[in-house]
Design a protein around this motif. Structure first.
Motif, PDB file in Angstrom:
ATOM      1  N   ALA A  73      12.634  79.684  41.688  1.00 34.11           N
ATOM      2  CA  ALA A  73      12.538  78.305  41.925  1.00 34.11           C
ATOM      3  C   ALA A  73      10.892  78.483  41.742  1.00 34.11           C
ATOM      4  N   PRO A  74      10.132  77.461  41.091  1.00 34.51           N
ATOM      5  CA  PRO A  74       8.912  77.016  41.327  1.00 34.51           C
ATOM      6  C   PRO A  74       8.265  76.809  42.672  1.00 34.51           C
ATOM      7  N   ASP A  75       7.137  77.051  43.092  1.00 33.45           N
ATOM      8  CA  ASP A  75       6.610  76.457  44.262  1.00 33.45           C
ATOM      9  C   ASP A  75       6.207  74.812  43.885  1.00 33.45           C
ATOM     10  N   TRP A  76       7.095  73.913  44.302  1.00 33.93           N
ATOM     11  CA  TRP A  76       7.027  72.718  43.932  1.00 33.93           C
ATOM     12  C   TRP A  76       5.777  72.155  44.217  1.00 33.93           C
ATOM     13  N   SER A  77       5.272  72.426  45.643  1.00 32.36           N
ATOM     14  CA  SER A  77       4.014  71.835  45.906  1.00 32.36           C
ATOM     15  C   SER A  77       2.679  71.977  44.933  1.00 32.36           C
ATOM     16  N   MET A  94      -3.623  65.702  37.350  1.00 32.05           N
ATOM     17  CA  MET A  94      -3.470  65.394  35.941  1.00 32.05           C
ATOM     18  C   MET A  94      -3.776  63.764  35.534  1.00 32.05           C
ATOM     19  N   PHE A  95      -3.049  63.043  36.478  1.00 36.86           N
ATOM     20  CA  PHE A  95      -2.993  61.711  36.569  1.00 36.86           C
ATOM     21  C   PHE A  95      -4.568  61.109  36.987  1.00 36.86           C
ATOM     22  N   LYS A  96      -4.930  61.619  38.234  1.00 36.78           N
ATOM     23  CA  LYS A  96      -6.026  61.181  38.932  1.00 36.78           C
ATOM     24  C   LYS A  96      -7.541  61.563  37.964  1.00 36.78           C
ATOM     25  N   ASN A  97      -7.384  62.823  37.531  1.00 36.29           N
ATOM     26  CA  ASN A  97      -8.522  63.518  37.033  1.00 36.29           C
ATOM     27  C   ASN A  97      -8.600  63.445  35.360  1.00 36.29           C
ATOM     28  N   GLY A  98      -7.552  62.921  34.863  1.00 28.01           N
ATOM     29  CA  GLY A  98      -7.382  62.943  33.273  1.00 28.01           C
ATOM     30  C   GLY A  98      -7.189  61.500  32.887  1.00 28.01           C
ATOM     31  N   ASP A  99      -6.196  61.058  32.202  1.00 28.71           N
ATOM     32  CA  ASP A  99      -6.276  59.949  31.460  1.00 28.71           C
ATOM     33  C   ASP A  99      -6.030  58.709  32.321  1.00 28.71           C
ATOM     34  N   TYR A 100      -5.337  58.821  33.542  1.00 28.67           N
ATOM     35  CA  TYR A 100      -4.855  57.830  34.274  1.00 28.67           C
ATOM     36  C   TYR A 100      -5.488  57.681  35.713  1.00 28.67           C
ATOM     37  N   PRO A 101      -6.858  57.583  35.754  1.00 29.26           N
ATOM     38  CA  PRO A 101      -7.414  57.613  37.129  1.00 29.26           C
ATOM     39  C   PRO A 101      -6.943  56.078  37.939  1.00 29.26           C
ATOM     40  N   GLU A 102      -6.575  55.319  37.124  1.00 32.02           N
ATOM     41  CA  GLU A 102      -5.911  53.924  37.667  1.00 32.02           C
ATOM     42  C   GLU A 102      -4.730  53.983  38.513  1.00 32.02           C
ATOM     43  N   LEU A 103      -4.047  55.299  38.309  1.00 34.96           N
ATOM     44  CA  LEU A 103      -2.538  55.411  38.860  1.00 34.96           C
ATOM     45  C   LEU A 103      -2.679  56.128  40.207  1.00 34.96           C
ATOM     46  N   ASP A 104      -1.721  55.690  41.169  1.00 30.25           N
ATOM     47  CA  ASP A 104      -1.468  56.515  42.279  1.00 30.25           C
ATOM     48  C   ASP A 104      -0.325  57.161  42.116  1.00 30.25           C
ATOM     49  N   VAL A 105       0.394  58.221  42.328  1.00 26.37           N
ATOM     50  CA  VAL A 105       1.441  58.994  41.924  1.00 26.37           C
ATOM     51  C   VAL A 105       1.775  59.851  43.356  1.00 26.37           C
ATOM     52  N   SER A 106       2.997  59.409  43.663  1.00 27.73           N
ATOM     53  CA  SER A 106       3.404  60.135  44.736  1.00 27.73           C
ATOM     54  C   SER A 106       4.920  60.837  44.264  1.00 27.73           C
ATOM     55  N   ILE A 107       4.915  62.177  44.509  1.00 26.53           N
ATOM     56  CA  ILE A 107       6.220  63.027  44.080  1.00 26.53           C
ATOM     57  C   ILE A 107       6.599  63.757  45.311  1.00 26.53           C
ATOM     58  N   THR A 108       8.091  63.445  45.500  1.00 25.12           N
ATOM     59  CA  THR A 108       8.770  64.167  46.521  1.00 25.12           C
ATOM     60  C   THR A 108       9.706  65.122  45.823  1.00 25.12           C
ATOM     61  N   SER A 109       9.351  66.493  45.827  1.00 31.48           N
ATOM     62  CA  SER A 109      10.236  67.626  45.271  1.00 31.48           C
ATOM     63  C   SER A 109      11.645  67.834  46.011  1.00 31.48           C
ATOM     64  N   PRO A 110      12.402  68.146  45.322  1.00 38.60           N
ATOM     65  CA  PRO A 110      13.822  68.505  45.808  1.00 38.60           C
ATOM     66  C   PRO A 110      13.806  69.871  46.655  1.00 38.60           C
ATOM     67  N   LYS A 111      14.673  69.783  47.737  1.00 33.78           N
ATOM     68  CA  LYS A 111      14.499  70.878  48.721  1.00 33.78           C
ATOM     69  C   LYS A 111      15.500  71.850  48.429  1.00 33.78           C
ATOM     70  N   SER A 112      16.480  71.489  47.459  1.00 34.68           N
ATOM     71  CA  SER A 112      17.623  72.425  47.002  1.00 34.68           C
ATOM     72  C   SER A 112      18.084  71.757  45.588  1.00 34.68           C
ATOM     73  N   SER A 113      18.841  72.751  44.821  1.00 33.18           N
ATOM     74  CA  SER A 113      19.335  72.125  43.553  1.00 33.18           C
ATOM     75  C   SER A 113      20.062  70.908  43.527  1.00 33.18           C
ATOM     76  N   THR A 114      20.558  70.851  44.682  1.00 36.09           N
ATOM     77  CA  THR A 114      21.610  69.594  44.884  1.00 36.09           C
ATOM     78  C   THR A 114      20.618  68.227  45.236  1.00 36.09           C
TER      79      THR A 114
END
Length: 198
Positions: free
Chosen positions: A55-59, A68-88
């Motif tokens: 499995a990838p290193d989700w962090s 990509m969002f902040k330094n690319g085309d979407y600096p006006e967006l805040d993005v919060s991602i919580t990755s899965p701890k398991s495949s379920t």
């Protein structure tokens, strides 16, 4: 003596081939390399299609997508991602725009771009995941559910134009909603965390 050796070899080969034909071989997948936890995933499990050996290193996927969002085309967006701890478990993604977009369909584009970015970042670590394409979020989301929420600062406590769970493997199109948030629990001492990462 040669017959006995031959029979022993034949029995061993038969046992090995029988176990290989059962379709129940497993792979241990490290869900979070930093935690040392692991999970056994069935090869050929519906929605997975192939054996993901790591499995990838989700962090890393989270940070690169955020960048990509902040330094690319979407600096006006805040993005919060919580990755899965398991495949379920599922991905929980919240995108908050500083200003309400003139075109509400931007919420859909941002959500799709976010999912595809996570998938492509995961593929850099494990190319077994299928690439994303038009109408397809990618192999990561054949395995993991995702809860996608999009809003803007002005609406964060009233309406979330995108508030949708996408089941693994479904590739359900992201759609807009005009559903109002039920904040009745706030008067009972409950709170909603609307902070986003810097």
């Amino acid at each position: 003596m040669k017959k006995i050796k031959f029979l022993c070899c034949a029995v061993v080969l038969l046992m090995l081939s029988a176990s290989g034909c059962s379709g129940k071989s497993t792979t241990t997948v490290s869900e979070n390399p930093n935690s040392g936890s692991s999970e056994t995933v069935q090869k050929g499990q519906e929605g997975i299609g192939s054996s993901y050996t790591a499995a990838p290193d989700w962090s890393v996927c989270e940070q690169n997508t955020y960048n990509m969002f902040k330094n690319g085309d979407y600096p006006e967006l805040d993005v919060s991602i919580t990755s899965p701890k398991s495949s379920t478990d599922l991905f929980n993604i919240i995108i908050v725009a500083k200003d309400r977009p003139e075109d509400q369909n931007n919420y859909i584009k941002w959500a799709e771009d976010c999912l595809k970015s996570i998938n492509e970042e995961a593929r850099k670590q494990n190319p077994d995941f299928a690439p994303s394409a038009d109408g397809y979020y990618g192999g990561v989301f054949d395995v993991y559910d995702v809860m996608m929420t999009c809003t803007c600062n002005d609406d964060v406590l009233s309406i979330w134009p995108v508030n949708q769970k996408i089941a693994a493997g479904s590739n359900t199109p992201i759609s807009l909603t005009d559903e109002k948030l039920d904040l009745s629990g706030l008067d009972k001492g409950l709170s909603i965390d609307t902070t986003t990462a810097d």
